[in-house]
Design a protein around this motif. Structure first.
Motif, PDB file in Angstrom:
ATOM      1  N   LYS A 106       0.850  -1.187   0.000  1.00 57.09           N
ATOM      2  CA  LYS A 106       0.000   0.000   0.000  1.00 57.09           C
ATOM      3  C   LYS A 106       0.886   1.238   0.000  1.00 57.09           C
ATOM      4  N   SER A 107       0.355   2.328  -0.520  1.00 56.34           N
ATOM      5  CA  SER A 107       1.058   3.609  -0.428  1.00 56.34           C
ATOM      6  C   SER A 107       1.131   4.003   1.046  1.00 56.34           C
ATOM      7  N   PRO A 117      -3.141   4.719  -3.019  1.00 55.04           N
ATOM      8  CA  PRO A 117      -3.479   3.473  -3.710  1.00 55.04           C
ATOM      9  C   PRO A 117      -2.609   2.274  -3.269  1.00 55.04           C
ATOM     10  N   THR A 118      -2.863   1.150  -3.923  1.00 57.65           N
ATOM     11  CA  THR A 118      -2.106  -0.060  -3.647  1.00 57.65           C
ATOM     12  C   THR A 118      -1.411  -0.513  -4.930  1.00 57.65           C
ATOM     13  N   ALA A 119      -0.171  -1.008  -4.766  1.00 55.73           N
ATOM     14  CA  ALA A 119       0.593  -1.466  -5.927  1.00 55.73           C
ATOM     15  C   ALA A 119       0.357  -2.957  -6.144  1.00 55.73           C
ATOM     16  N   LEU A 141       1.145  -6.429  -8.758  1.00 57.29           N
ATOM     17  CA  LEU A 141       1.980  -6.991  -9.815  1.00 57.29           C
ATOM     18  C   LEU A 141       1.045  -7.647 -10.830  1.00 57.29           C
ATOM     19  N   VAL A 146       4.325  -3.392 -12.417  1.00 58.87           N
ATOM     20  CA  VAL A 146       3.795  -2.958 -11.135  1.00 58.87           C
ATOM     21  C   VAL A 146       2.873  -1.776 -11.380  1.00 58.87           C
ATOM     22  N   ILE A 147       1.606  -1.944 -11.020  1.00 53.65           N
ATOM     23  CA  ILE A 147       0.624  -0.900 -11.307  1.00 53.65           C
ATOM     24  C   ILE A 147      -0.154  -0.566 -10.038  1.00 53.65           C
ATOM     25  N   ALA A 148      -0.254   0.740  -9.770  1.00 52.57           N
ATOM     26  CA  ALA A 148      -0.970   1.185  -8.581  1.00 52.57           C
ATOM     27  C   ALA A 148      -2.415   1.509  -8.948  1.00 52.57           C
ATOM     28  N   LEU A 149      -3.345   0.989  -8.133  1.00 54.71           N
ATOM     29  CA  LEU A 149      -4.771   1.270  -8.349  1.00 54.71           C
ATOM     30  C   LEU A 149      -5.374   1.812  -7.062  1.00 54.71           C
ATOM     31  N   ARG A 150      -6.364   2.696  -7.203  1.00 50.05           N
ATOM     32  CA  ARG A 150      -7.061   3.211  -6.028  1.00 50.05           C
ATOM     33  C   ARG A 150      -8.128   2.213  -5.580  1.00 50.05           C
ATOM     34  N   ALA A 192       8.590   3.766  -0.882  1.00 48.81           N
ATOM     35  CA  ALA A 192       7.153   3.932  -1.086  1.00 48.81           C
ATOM     36  C   ALA A 192       6.364   3.291   0.046  1.00 48.81           C
ATOM     37  N   PHE A 241       2.915   8.002  -6.288  1.00 43.66           N
ATOM     38  CA  PHE A 241       2.296   6.903  -5.550  1.00 43.66           C
ATOM     39  C   PHE A 241       2.075   7.315  -4.095  1.00 43.66           C
ATOM     40  N   PHE A 293      -7.761   5.943 -11.852  1.00 44.57           N
ATOM     41  CA  PHE A 293      -6.338   6.230 -11.702  1.00 44.57           C
ATOM     42  C   PHE A 293      -5.544   4.930 -11.757  1.00 44.57           C
ATOM     43  N   LEU A 317      -1.357   3.921 -12.119  1.00 45.21           N
ATOM     44  CA  LEU A 317      -0.019   4.470 -12.248  1.00 45.21           C
ATOM     45  C   LEU A 317       0.983   3.327 -12.292  1.00 45.21           C
TER      46      LEU A 317
END
Lengths: 77, 705
Positions: A47-48, A53-55, A57, A62-66, B309, B407, B522, B524
């Protein structure tokens, strides 16, 4: 983790597969573009520091989504 | 909201030298080293206008390979061509309508599967594609093995492995481009479900009969099936042929729609199937061509992310920023002094020449005190900090740290109904707000993009940093203080944090008023970390950024110097124009904790913020007098003589942080938004913010002394 939940419920270090996307329109398109098709394995990385958001795989990226968006992705174990 | 939806970036325009030149588009996902490939092929002899994390201007370069001249076009990095963000449209339109002779698709070898999605989409548009699998060196380090030959056989296009940072493989890449056969080739094409394929061929059959259609008919058939009006209109405009009026096409399209409907495929599911097939094809190809010998190949990245992060993210961010400022301030101190002394010597020599020639006083003043002194100040004060700050910042960019900042901060942007990527555009704003404004194209939602554009000037650009540093050093640290550098860095970080907080406040306010709306989707990408290339980074940031910004500053400050000198020396009814102007603004400026001269300096500094301090100096010099300005000490004396206190100093810094954007930025905003209204909002918002903050500060501070 058994049965069906949403991506939001995944804890750090856990992995699951995509069952279905609940979003419509362009968001759905974006998610699919990332490779989130049915059966794709997704791992929750972290998590951020602010909690969101959270990252994840996804197919090597690696993609972060809310939370708003990850709660619309159904997953199964 | 209609105006917002019209936001569109400028199209790519190509300048060919002779018509025989071959135009090569360089496409690829963001963060795959597209620009490195581009730089490697074209050499450093052109200016790209690259800013943190982003190719801002549409870079175009030339390269000669074995007697053939190539025009290389670096098109925006995108993950897909189908989601219709501003960037994607530019990329798609160029590949589709720009008629490039070939497209080089740069892929990241460590993340090939994700990259293939774009490559497959491009293959659907054109068969003239060369795949450049870049970052082979990184893949090797991560024990990822890629069978390039198998990949080439699968895709039926040339595939070249490169490590662009060490220029490995670039020759073979150009060889492959040069050897592309002239006629049509049969490349790999993603195959769709049978009903979709049937529908495609029904339409394709008709399209093939129309000579005006000079683009790939399979691709066009797919787009028609999707019933995307916007894209269809664009294609009609380009082909100069109205597809929608063509009766044959309408009949075929209706028939194709029936085929799909009979098989239970709606508009929505059609798009699903198309994308799924692409993703599936990419997966299948990679399964055969890529071997991950070490399953935990990303371990190092994850470990770094757990520091940069995680909960440590915020303190690390602040510490990094402070360290960069500390290095900048303390490193710039000595060369700045040296440059100032040198410039002052030069000024004496110049003065000597003028006197020896018996030049009149006004000419001496105009040239030496106007045209020379202002740019001299700009160079000696700006160059050293820039030459240190830019490379350091570029190192962070190269490492892949900037997306982590987005992030970490996204949650707060979300609370303001804005987009986390705004953090990236703010990082670009550090270099130049105009670049930051263009960088806002990475934000998909037009509403969030406008918020980012309007608030970009809340981060101090390079033209304002030296002013901040100079004032801080004079009034709060005292030159030569033992911990001066560190203290100055801490204060600077504080100023940036103030700017960031103001960004949040303004974004929130805009989201509740002019630009009301909910935060949109969103996503990223956090790209793999890469070891920065120190030497290249320094070269690149010195040439690409430092000299560019400095050149602009000097170009503006020479004429500005002349104008200011004239204003300071043309007397009308007992006072110079500058004095009259300052006197007029004085009552209002006092409310803000400033004085008339300072406010006038900001007004006159509209062409470039760099000249604000020189204007102040020149205006004061008329009133008081001072021998030379070699050191900040003498500058401080001058300021104090003219009534500066620490309150004036802080107010000036605050106003420097929050006021109207410079002329270049305003023009850029006009160009990017295509709207005078939003340009006006972008000017008014920071101005009002600055006035409120200064007024509050000055009047509260006065209560305490």
């Amino acid at each position: 983790m058994n049965g069906i939940g949403t991506l939001k419920d995944l804890r750090q270090g856990q992995a699951a597969r995509v069952k279905a996307l609940l979003s419509k329109g362009s968001i759905r398109r974006r998610l699919l573009d990332m490779g989130l098709t049915e059966g794709t394995r997704v791992e929750c990385l972290q998590k951020s520091p602010a909690g969101d958001p959270t990252a994840y795989l996804i197919r090597g990226a690696v993609i972060a989504l809310r939370t708003e968006d990850s709660s619309k992705i159904l997953i199964y174990a | 909201m209609k105006r917002i939806n019209d936001l569109k970036p400028t199209e790519l325009a190509i300048r060919k030298k002779p018509p025989a030149d071959k135009v090569i588009a360089i496409a690829g996902n963001p963060n795959v080293g597209k620009s490195t490939v581009f730089n490697g092929l074209t050499g450093l002899n052109r200016h790209t206008g690259n800013w943190p994390g982003k190719t801002v201007t549409n870079a175009q370069g030339y390269c000669e390979y074995r007697d053939t001249a190539f025009v290389l076009v670096d098109i925006p990095g995108t993950y897909s061509l189908m989601a219709h963000s501003a960037e994607e449209e530019v990329a798609r339109n160029f590949i589709c309508f720009g008629e490039p002779d070939a497209v080089i698709v740069v892929c990241d070898a460590t993340c090939l599967e994700r990259n293939l999605n774009l490559l497959l989409q491009i293959l659907e548009i054109t068969d003239r594609v060369v795949a450049c699998v870049n970052l082979m060196d990184e893949a090797k380090k991560k024990n990822i093995e890629i069978n390039l030959q198998a990949l080439s056989e699968k895709l039926k296009i040339p595939v070249v492995g490169t490590a662009a940072r060490s220029k490995a493989g670039l020759d073979r890449l150009m060889e492959a481009v040069k050897n592309m056969p002239d006629g049509e080739t049969l490349t790999f094409l993603p195959e769709y479900d049978k009903p979709v394929e049937d529908a495609i061929s029904v339409i394709q059959r008709v399209l093939k009969r129309i000579p005006e259609i000079g683009i790939n008919t399979r691709w066009l058939a797919l787009r028609l099936l999707e019933h995307d009006d916007r894209l269809t209109n664009e294609i009609c405009g380009y082909l100069n042929y109205d597809l929608k009026r063509d009766a044959d096409i309408s009949v075929a399209l209706a028939q194709a729609d029936r085929i799909l409907a009979a098989n239970g495929i709606s508009q929505e599911t059609l798009r699903d199937r198309i994308v799924s097939s692409l993703v599936g094809a990419a997966e299948e190809i990679c399964a055969e061509c890529v071997v991950f010998k070490n399953k935990n190949y990303n371990e190092r990245d994850r470990r770094l992310d757990r520091i940069l992060a995680s909960r440590l993210g915020f303190p690390v961010m602040l510490i990094l920023l402070t360290v960069i400022f500390w290095l900048t301030v303390s490193g710039a101190n000595y060369p700045s002094g040296l440059l100032a002394a040198g410039m002052s010597e030069l000024e004496k020599i110049l003065s000597g020449v003028f006197h020896a020639l018996g030049a009149p006083d006004w000419l001496h003043g105009l040239i030496v005190h106007g045209a020379f002194r202002v740019p001299a100040w700009v160079v000696s004060v700006m160059l050293p900090p820039m030459a240190i700050f830019f490379p350091l910042f570029t190192l962070l960019e190269d490492l892949g740290y900037l997306p982590r900042i987005a992030f970490n901060l996204d949650r707060y942007f979300k609370k303001c109904s804005a987009c986390g990527k705004q953090a990236l555009t703010m990082c670009m704003g550090f270099g130049c707000n105009a670049a930051g404004v263009i960088g806002c194209r990475i934000i998909d939602s037009p509403r969030e993009r406008l918020i980012a554009i309007i608030t970009n000037s809340f981060v101090p650009c390079n033209g304002r940093f030296p002013t901040l540093i100079a004032i801080l050093t004079m009034f709060f640290i005292g030159a030569g203080a033992a911990f001066g550098g560190i203290l100055c860095a801490v204060f600077l970080t504080g100023i940036i944090v103030t700017g960031v907080l103001m960004t949040f406040a303004a974004s929130k306010l805009l989201s509740k008023s002019l630009l009301s709306g909910m935060p949109s989707f969103f996503a990223l990408e956090l790209p793999p970390y890469r070891r920065p290339q120190f030497f290249k980074v320094i070269i690149r940031s010195v040439f690409d950024r430092t000299l560019f910004v400095l050149g602009r500053a000097v170009a503006v400050s020479v004429p500005a110097g002349i104008v200011i000198w004239l204003l300071a020396n043309i007397s009308v009814s007992g006072g110079s124009l500058l004095v009259h102007g300052a006197r007029f603004l004085d009552p209002f400026a006092r409310l803000l904790g400033l004085d008339g001269v300072i406010l006038l300096a900001f007004v006159l500094g509209f062409p470039a913020n760099e000249i604000v301090v020189p204007i102040i100096i020149m205006a004061y010099m008329k009133a008081g007098s001072i021998a030379g300005l070699e050191s900040l000490e003498s500058l401080k004396t001058l300021l104090v003589q003219n009534g500066w206190t620490w309150i004036t100093a802080v107010s000036t810094m605050l106003f420097s942080l929050f006021h109207w954007p410079c002329s270049t930025t305003c023009l850029t905003i006009k160009k990017e938004t295509g709207s005078l209204k939003w340009t006006a909002v972008s000017i008014i918002t920071p101005t009002i913010a600055g006035m409120i903050v200064c007024m509050l500060f000055a009047n509260v501070a006065k209560l305490f002394i």
